[in-house]
Motif scaffolding. Sequence first.
Motif, PDB file in Angstrom:
ATOM      1  N   THR A 577       0.915  -1.140  -0.077  1.00  2.21           N
ATOM      2  CA  THR A 577      -0.109  -0.056  -0.047  1.00  2.21           C
ATOM      3  C   THR A 577       0.860   1.153   0.215  1.00  2.21           C
ATOM      4  O   THR A 577       1.302   1.647   1.042  1.00  2.21           O
ATOM      5  CB  THR A 577      -1.074   0.056   1.201  1.00  2.21           C
ATOM      6  N   ALA A 578       1.132   1.724  -1.191  1.00  2.00           N
ATOM      7  CA  ALA A 578       2.399   2.746  -1.354  1.00  2.00           C
ATOM      8  C   ALA A 578       1.477   4.295  -1.146  1.00  2.00           C
ATOM      9  O   ALA A 578       0.951   4.745  -2.243  1.00  2.00           O
ATOM     10  CB  ALA A 578       2.830   2.370  -2.526  1.00  2.00           C
ATOM     11  N   THR A 579       1.359   4.791  -0.036  1.00  2.23           N
ATOM     12  CA  THR A 579       0.786   6.014   0.082  1.00  2.23           C
ATOM     13  C   THR A 579       1.575   7.108   0.230  1.00  2.23           C
ATOM     14  O   THR A 579       1.032   8.197   0.147  1.00  2.23           O
ATOM     15  CB  THR A 579      -0.161   5.800   1.230  1.00  2.23           C
ATOM     16  N   TRP A 583       6.646   7.084  -3.274  1.00  2.66           N
ATOM     17  CA  TRP A 583       6.252   5.571  -3.889  1.00  2.66           C
ATOM     18  C   TRP A 583       5.346   6.358  -5.171  1.00  2.66           C
ATOM     19  O   TRP A 583       5.230   5.425  -6.260  1.00  2.66           O
ATOM     20  CB  TRP A 583       5.627   4.775  -3.018  1.00  2.66           C
ATOM     21  N   LYS A 584       4.370   7.167  -4.722  1.00  2.81           N
ATOM     22  CA  LYS A 584       3.339   7.477  -5.977  1.00  2.81           C
ATOM     23  C   LYS A 584       4.166   8.247  -6.960  1.00  2.81           C
ATOM     24  O   LYS A 584       3.880   8.143  -8.263  1.00  2.81           O
ATOM     25  CB  LYS A 584       2.320   8.553  -5.288  1.00  2.81           C
ATOM     26  N   ASP A 592      -2.933   0.721 -11.500  1.00  5.21           N
ATOM     27  CA  ASP A 592      -2.977  -0.087 -10.315  1.00  5.21           C
ATOM     28  C   ASP A 592      -2.723  -1.623 -10.509  1.00  5.21           C
ATOM     29  O   ASP A 592      -1.927  -2.416  -9.687  1.00  5.21           O
ATOM     30  CB  ASP A 592      -4.234   0.001  -9.561  1.00  5.21           C
ATOM     31  N   SER A 593      -2.894  -2.292 -11.576  1.00  6.14           N
ATOM     32  CA  SER A 593      -2.643  -3.678 -11.872  1.00  6.14           C
ATOM     33  C   SER A 593      -1.234  -4.024 -12.080  1.00  6.14           C
ATOM     34  O   SER A 593      -0.630  -4.910 -11.496  1.00  6.14           O
ATOM     35  CB  SER A 593      -3.475  -4.039 -13.080  1.00  6.14           C
ATOM     36  N   GLN A 617       7.909  -0.414   6.811  1.00 10.01           N
ATOM     37  CA  GLN A 617       6.649  -0.340   6.288  1.00 10.01           C
ATOM     38  C   GLN A 617       6.593   0.527   4.904  1.00 10.01           C
ATOM     39  O   GLN A 617       7.065   0.289   3.893  1.00 10.01           O
ATOM     40  CB  GLN A 617       5.498   0.046   7.230  1.00 10.01           C
ATOM     41  N   ASN A 618       5.671   1.828   5.030  1.00 12.22           N
ATOM     42  CA  ASN A 618       5.689   2.677   3.847  1.00 12.22           C
ATOM     43  C   ASN A 618       6.711   3.753   3.797  1.00 12.22           C
ATOM     44  O   ASN A 618       6.426   4.719   3.091  1.00 12.22           O
ATOM     45  CB  ASN A 618       4.372   3.194   4.253  1.00 12.22           C
TER      46      ASN A 618
END
Length: 704
Positions: A577-579, A583-584, A592-593, A617-618
């Motif tokens: 979960t790259a929030t 990462w974005k 997304d796929s 984690q992120n």
Amino acid sequence: MSNELIPLSEIFNDKLFRIPDYQRGYAWKQKQLADFWDDIINLNPERSHYTGLLSIKKIKDSKEIEKSLGIDKWLIDSGYSLYSIVDGQQRLTTISILLNEIVLFVKDQEENKDKSNSEIFLNTVRLDKIIDKYILQKYPQSEHLTSYIFGYDKDNPSALYLRYKIFMEDNAPTVTETYYTKNLKHAKQFFRNNLQQLFDNEKYDGLFKLYQKLTQKLMFNIHEIGDDYDVFVAFETMNNRGKRLTNLELLKNRLIYLATLYPNTEYDETNKENLRDTINRTWQEVYTELGKNENALLSDDDFLRAHWIAYYTYSRKKGDDYIHFLFDKYSAKNIYEKKSVLITEPELDELKDDTEATDEEIEETESNEQEELESKIVSKLSPDEINNYVLSLQNFAKYWYETFFPRNSNSLTDEEKLWIERLNRVNIGHFRPVVMVINSCRHSPVQERIDAYKAIERFLFVCFRIGFFQASLKSSEYFKDAREIRLGNLSLKAFTKKINDFVDSKVGSAIKGFITHMDDYFKSNNGYYSWKTLKYFFYEYNAELSLANKNGKVISWDDFIKFEKEKVSIEHILPQTATKYYWKNMFRQFNDSEKKKLTGTLGNLLPLDLSINIKLQNDSFEEKKNPTQGSNRRGYLKGSNSELEVAMLPDWTAKDIYDRTIKLLHFMERRWNLKFTEDQLKSLSYVEFVNDGRAIPEELPKEE
């Protein structure tokens, strides 16, 4: 059998009890002890409790008395009678340990430490009276000779342990711990702890009530076996009461029984005694090997089956074939019966002109007919057959132990230990019996044994971990090979070549199976993260890096498999979960796929401590590599060689993920001697789309 129920106080009147050599040792563990303690504590002091059947046999023969008691035989002249315990030894052993612990506990109280046993009272009962009746007697003419009311035959491996470690006799010699003595030790500590708790709550009154219940309220049926009844058969019949005997324990009783059946004209008393001693010594050594590791006792039935595979011709009808075979082989009928069977040439079916039989079919027909003929040959079971079988059990016990705990071996080389550990990590499965036999091939060059281990490890990885073939693949054949290697009919070189040739023939279908399973894993969005062999794969990769890079942390296999919070887990470098902005922005050109595939592919996964994983984690890639000072966490730059390799990159991009995936797949080719085609490499990367040359959008605006 008497219908009268008798308390312990009457059972112990002028009787000595010994556990004979055909009996197993003390088998009760925590559950049985806890159940017994709950029963006795919750028993109404005004009520009696039926404790079960106690089967005993009076020993009258002077030689048997000498064998069982040794120097303790003076008690017979003092009016005692000797009894062997045929059924009920677990309960009687437990009660004897508890009675002794009550005595020791009372003696250890501060107010009693300077008193003799005759000056200490448990309520109204003098301590020396309890000791004299239930625990021990002192030889009147020598205070140095202590003889116990209850115990094991003098040659039993548990005899010394019970005497010196449980009953706490002074001047203890060196006493060897075995599979069963550890249970005695645990029972002693269990009762000590619970007596302390009882004393804290109820003082001496609680101890006295417990003593009264043990000696007055536990009621037994006594079954005294007569001289005309075979005690060995009685023992085998009664074995299912309480904690079931294992097959190895039953076999010991059977073999000792058989040793008594030979006529003296064929096998005299000295030879019988020697065979019986060999059996006892073998079982002592076998259980010593099986119980060497206190934290992981090895299954005796698994060992017995593995030895049967290596010693006799393997049959594959059902799981318990081995014990039916052994009990049929080692039976009284094979001593009493001797049949001569006329062997004639088999009448072979005529092959018709229109029947096209292959060479393999003809060989199989001849083989089946030969086995059928051989099964009709009934020969008398000789003492030498029993002796040879028993000595083989004794010999292979240490090699069986080495298949589980090679690091504890004094005879394996470091490289052998390394490869056997690998076999256990990748799950040795049905190869354990053959590895046991390979371990025993001390006459063969070390390198030949190592090459055999390597071939087996490659088989396990390629066929089961990549190919996902049926778990029983080739098991029957390799079980038979174990015996052929033991007999010297199959060399280690030939066995190794046979394994490698088979794996070579299956590499193509194994790779196809790997791709099929990975396709399914990516459909569920987990990708390589669902592959159960992932930790073993990364462990081996990190080990290779460690040989070239001396700076990184070497991760032990224990770190991968232990359950504490510091264990190793698999990190997604690009988070699932790259929030975070990093990462974005870094992966903004992918949908997304595609991001799901990038997250789950092999190159994006990294082993590291679970506690570190939770903390990272992120975080951005830079923070994962080298956390901000004062953050109280470790980054990749202070981690394993795998972490250091990743930390050398300035950023973590989609191209880096693809390149590392291909690099890891090349390692798989190199390590397990297989070859992917270019198309297979692209398929197994699952992220070939990173090379499509698409335009990269402008950077995303930075977030507050």
